[in-house]
Design a protein around this motif. Structure first.
Motif, PDB file in Angstrom:
ATOM      1  N   ALA A 191       0.824  -1.213   0.000  1.00  0.00           N
ATOM      2  CA  ALA A 191       0.000   0.000   0.000  1.00  0.00           C
ATOM      3  C   ALA A 191       0.851   1.252   0.000  1.00  0.00           C
ATOM      4  CB  ALA A 191      -0.906  -0.005   1.225  1.00  0.00           C
ATOM      5  N   SER A 192       0.259   2.340  -0.543  1.00  0.00           N
ATOM      6  CA  SER A 192       1.036   3.570  -0.694  1.00  0.00           C
ATOM      7  C   SER A 192       0.358   4.780  -0.062  1.00  0.00           C
ATOM      8  CB  SER A 192       1.258   3.839  -2.180  1.00  0.00           C
ATOM      9  OG  SER A 192       0.004   3.926  -2.839  1.00  0.00           O
ATOM     10  N   ALA A 193      -0.649   4.558   0.764  1.00  0.00           N
ATOM     11  CA  ALA A 193      -1.399   5.709   1.294  1.00  0.00           C
ATOM     12  C   ALA A 193      -0.734   6.349   2.503  1.00  0.00           C
ATOM     13  CB  ALA A 193      -2.812   5.283   1.669  1.00  0.00           C
ATOM     14  N   CYS A 194       0.261   5.657   3.087  1.00  0.00           N
ATOM     15  CA  CYS A 194       0.860   6.154   4.332  1.00  0.00           C
ATOM     16  C   CYS A 194       2.216   6.800   4.045  1.00  0.00           C
ATOM     17  CB  CYS A 194       1.025   4.987   5.303  1.00  0.00           C
ATOM     18  SG  CYS A 194       2.028   5.426   6.736  1.00  0.00           S
ATOM     19  N   ILE A 212       5.894  -0.949  -4.209  1.00  0.00           N
ATOM     20  CA  ILE A 212       4.916  -0.023  -3.635  1.00  0.00           C
ATOM     21  C   ILE A 212       3.968   0.506  -4.696  1.00  0.00           C
ATOM     22  CG2 ILE A 212       4.642   2.145  -2.364  1.00  0.00           C
ATOM     23  CD1 ILE A 212       7.341   1.599  -1.076  1.00  0.00           C
ATOM     24  N   ALA A 213       2.684   0.484  -4.386  1.00  0.00           N
ATOM     25  CA  ALA A 213       1.672   0.962  -5.329  1.00  0.00           C
ATOM     26  C   ALA A 213       1.933   2.427  -5.651  1.00  0.00           C
ATOM     27  CB  ALA A 213       0.284   0.808  -4.702  1.00  0.00           C
ATOM     28  N   ARG A 214       1.585   2.833  -6.870  1.00  0.00           N
ATOM     29  CA  ARG A 214       1.793   4.223  -7.302  1.00  0.00           C
ATOM     30  C   ARG A 214       0.536   5.060  -7.128  1.00  0.00           C
ATOM     31  NH1 ARG A 214       6.599   2.292  -6.674  1.00  0.00           N
ATOM     32  NH2 ARG A 214       8.192   3.355  -7.881  1.00  0.00           N
ATOM     33  N   ASP A 418       0.387 -11.424  -1.975  1.00  0.00           N
ATOM     34  CA  ASP A 418       0.078 -10.692  -3.206  1.00  0.00           C
ATOM     35  C   ASP A 418      -0.075  -9.215  -2.898  1.00  0.00           C
ATOM     36  OD1 ASP A 418      -0.329 -12.941  -5.142  1.00  0.00           O
ATOM     37  OD2 ASP A 418      -1.691 -13.543  -3.533  1.00  0.00           O
ATOM     38  N   TYR A 419      -0.445  -8.926  -1.655  1.00  0.00           N
ATOM     39  CA  TYR A 419      -0.697  -7.535  -1.301  1.00  0.00           C
ATOM     40  C   TYR A 419      -0.527  -7.353   0.210  1.00  0.00           C
ATOM     41  CZ  TYR A 419      -2.876  -3.041  -0.749  1.00  0.00           C
ATOM     42  OH  TYR A 419      -3.078  -1.730  -0.437  1.00  0.00           O
ATOM     43  N   VAL A 420       0.047  -6.214   0.595  1.00  0.00           N
ATOM     44  CA  VAL A 420       0.136  -5.901   2.028  1.00  0.00           C
ATOM     45  C   VAL A 420      -0.336  -4.466   2.252  1.00  0.00           C
ATOM     46  CG1 VAL A 420       1.570  -5.887   4.106  1.00  0.00           C
ATOM     47  CG2 VAL A 420       2.188  -7.376   2.192  1.00  0.00           C
TER      48      VAL A 420
END
Ligand code: SF4
Length: 570
Positions: A191-194, A212-214, A418-420
């Motif tokens: 996740a990239s929101a933090c 990291i997600a964009r 697959d995702y964290v």
């Protein structure tokens, strides 16, 4: 200057330690100065009785005063790992006094240089404010009281950021699907929101950046909505709007200051100023606004109409429900029914949870995890890195030891996840460092941010939370804020948490939320076929896709510190 409670030296168990040296220690004006000792500063400085600095040459002060070094927010971002020191700069550049100063100097609306003041508040901030009231009112009530207060200050529009989060979640699902299509399915997406986590990764785990997600965070998507989409509707330029956000942490100030969110053409930021929940609370107290008292009924005309749906709920976590939005999406789009199982790798450690979706024959099709707090984060980063064949955790010390970095090996079959959903704060955003503090701070005449509070006189209940040892990160208090976030419902382990207000994607043109999201996407991306609404998961032409990336995605880059921590002399 007082720092956020999250960053006091009493909380050393889950905290990035301050850097040992600033990347801009001294502006050297005399490059010819001889350096005798490797690692020693090339300039000698003398400080006189008045505190002025002078460069020394041949053992004598030159008589020329040295200029005070100026450190910008970007310098702080490029620092070798210190969030704590950056805050003193941020607090002065982005603070509630800055907001007041803008509002008092903003020319009237009739003037061509008037800027429209807009306030956007996060649901976690509303939850923190609600939890301090007895009994905690619903978030909608708190939002309405904040709205009325903001109007008295001069804000012309007040929004919550949940519609922006809705768009961020949709884009984030698109990105996950895109990565799968590109054959990066075996690489986990993080996740990239933090921004707390992002800064940490940029400074110490550059190897992890491809994971990291964009997708932009809700704060920055809100910035795009206000400065790009609304400005167009209002027939204003982006720089004719002053956008303030209220967020649960100081790290959001760093995020808003990133160069990626600066509009060069109009010399303006998507978010002009970020204040924390604590700073908003302080502002209300300074202005004598009692949040505990329902504001007097006011004509509906005093509240500006909201073009966005209000307080959308997304089931999952109070930090944004990133993992759960993916779980829902994968379950809904699967041709066979999937079973969700949850697992706590460490008993009673709810900051680390694992989720697996499996087909009826038990084959796992998706493995995800929720990982909060730096201590868990360190472990999960290593685990993810190991599974993907990336050596992580080298940081400055690792680079000192030498050795080439091993490239990321895409397509490895045994990825751990697959995702964290990664969040820097233990407990997530409800426990952000800029939130209101619990019991002990309540009982003090002065709180850690340095202003007087008379809690009982404000009708704030402290009963039941009167543990004198309570401090930031107190689990009981975090739980209270979490409860307020879910409007009193107990957050449950695993799925389901409170119901979603929207249907996440795939709802068809008749779904009003899909329709609005589709219009926003079409307005911002202007697809060549001229359509007025685009389904979120649809591919547009390449130019429109490029505009979509500019509006909803960002980039991260590794910070190569010039300072080697182990080489710093004290
Ligand atoms: Fe800010 Fe903490 Fe939330 Fe990260 S987890 S965005 S640092 S409040």
């Amino acid at each position: 200057m007082a720092f956020s409670g999250a960053l006091t030296l009493t909380d050393l168990n889950d905290f990035i330690t301050p850097a040992q040296a600033c990347i801009k220690p001294v502006e050297q004006t005399n490059p010819s100065t001889k350096v005798n000792e490797p690692g020693a500063a090339a300039t000698e400085i003398q400080i006189d009785a008045s505190g002025s600095y002078y460069e020394v040459s041949n053992g004598r002060a030159s008589g020329q005063k040295l200029q005070t070094a100026e450190i910008s927010l970007n310098d702080c971002l490029a620092c070798s790992g210190c969030i704590t020191s950056a805050e003193s700069v941020l607090i002065t550049l982005q603070s509630h006094t800055e907001v007041l100063s803008f509002l008092s100097s903003n020319p009237p609306p009739s003037s061509s240089s008037h800027r429209i003041p807009v306030l956007s508040i996060s649901p976690q901030s509303l939850a923190s404010l609600a939890a301090c009231l007895s009994p905690p009112p619903p978030l909608a009530e708190v939002l309405s009281r904040v709205h009325q207060f903001a109007r008295t200050l001069g804000f012309e529009h007040v929004f919550d950021t949940t519609f922006a989060r809705e768009l961020a979640l949709r884009e984030h699902i698109s990105e996950f699907e895109e990565r799968k299509r590109r054959g990066e399915g075996a690489l986990p997406m993080l996740a990239s929101a933090c921004p707390g986590w992002i800064c940490y990764a940029e400074k110490t785990h550059g190897e992890m950046l491809p994971f990291i997600a964009r997708t932009k965070s809700p704060q920055q998507v809100m910035g795009t909505l206000v400065k790009e989409w609304l400005s167009d509707k209002w027939q204003k330029r982006p720089d004719q709007i002053y956008h303030v956000t209220v967020m649960p942490c100081y790290d959001k100030k760093l995020e808003a200051s990133r160069s990626d969110f600066y509009n060069d053409m109009y010399a303006t930021r998507d978010v002009d100023c970020v204040i924390t929940t604590g700073e908003l609370d302080r502002l209300m107290r300074e202005k004598g606004w009692d949040l505990a008292a329902p504001p007097p009924p006011s004509p509906s005309s005093s509240l500006t109409p909201n073009p966005f749906p209000t307080l959308l709920t997304h089931p999952g976590t109070s930090s944004g429900s990133y993992l759960h939005s993916l779980l829902s999406h994968i379950s809904e789009s699967s041709p066979v029914p999937l079973t969700l199982t949850t697992h706590l790798p460490r008993a009673a450690q709810v900051d680390l949870e694992e989720y697996t979706l499996s087909t009826p024959d038990g084959t796992p099709v998706f493995r995800g995890a929720k990982c909060y707090g730096f201590r868990n984060l360190q472990n999960i980063v290593r685990k993810v890195g190991r599974a993907a064949g990336v050596q992580v955790g080298r940081g400055a010390a690792g680079r000192l030891a030498g050795g080439a970095r091993r490239p990321v090996r895409a397509g490895k079959a045994d990825a751990a996840y697959d995702y964290v959903e990664v969040m820097a704060c233990p407990g997530g955003c409800v426990n952000g460092g800029g939130q209101l503090k619990p019991a002990q701070a309540w009982l003090d005449a002065r709180d850690p941010e340095g202003f007087a509070r008379d809690w009982p006189a404000s009708g704030v209940a402290v009963a039941g939370l009167g543990d004198a040892s309570a401090r930031w990160g107190d689990k009981a208090w975090t739980r209270e804020v979490e409860k307020a976030y879910w409007d009193g419902r107990e957050p449950a382990f695993g799925l389901p948490t409170p119901p979603a207000s929207p249907k996440m994607g795939g709802g068809g043109a008749e779904d009003p939320l899909d329709a609005l999201a589709g219009r926003v996407l079409a307005d911002l991306c202007r697809p060549r076929n001229g359509t007025k609404s685009v389904r979120w998961y649809e591919q547009m032409d390449e130019e429109a896709e490029e505009r979509r990336r500019q509006c909803f995605r960002t980039e991260y880059r590794e910070v190569e510190s010039e300072v080697v921590g182990l080489g710093v002399k004290w």
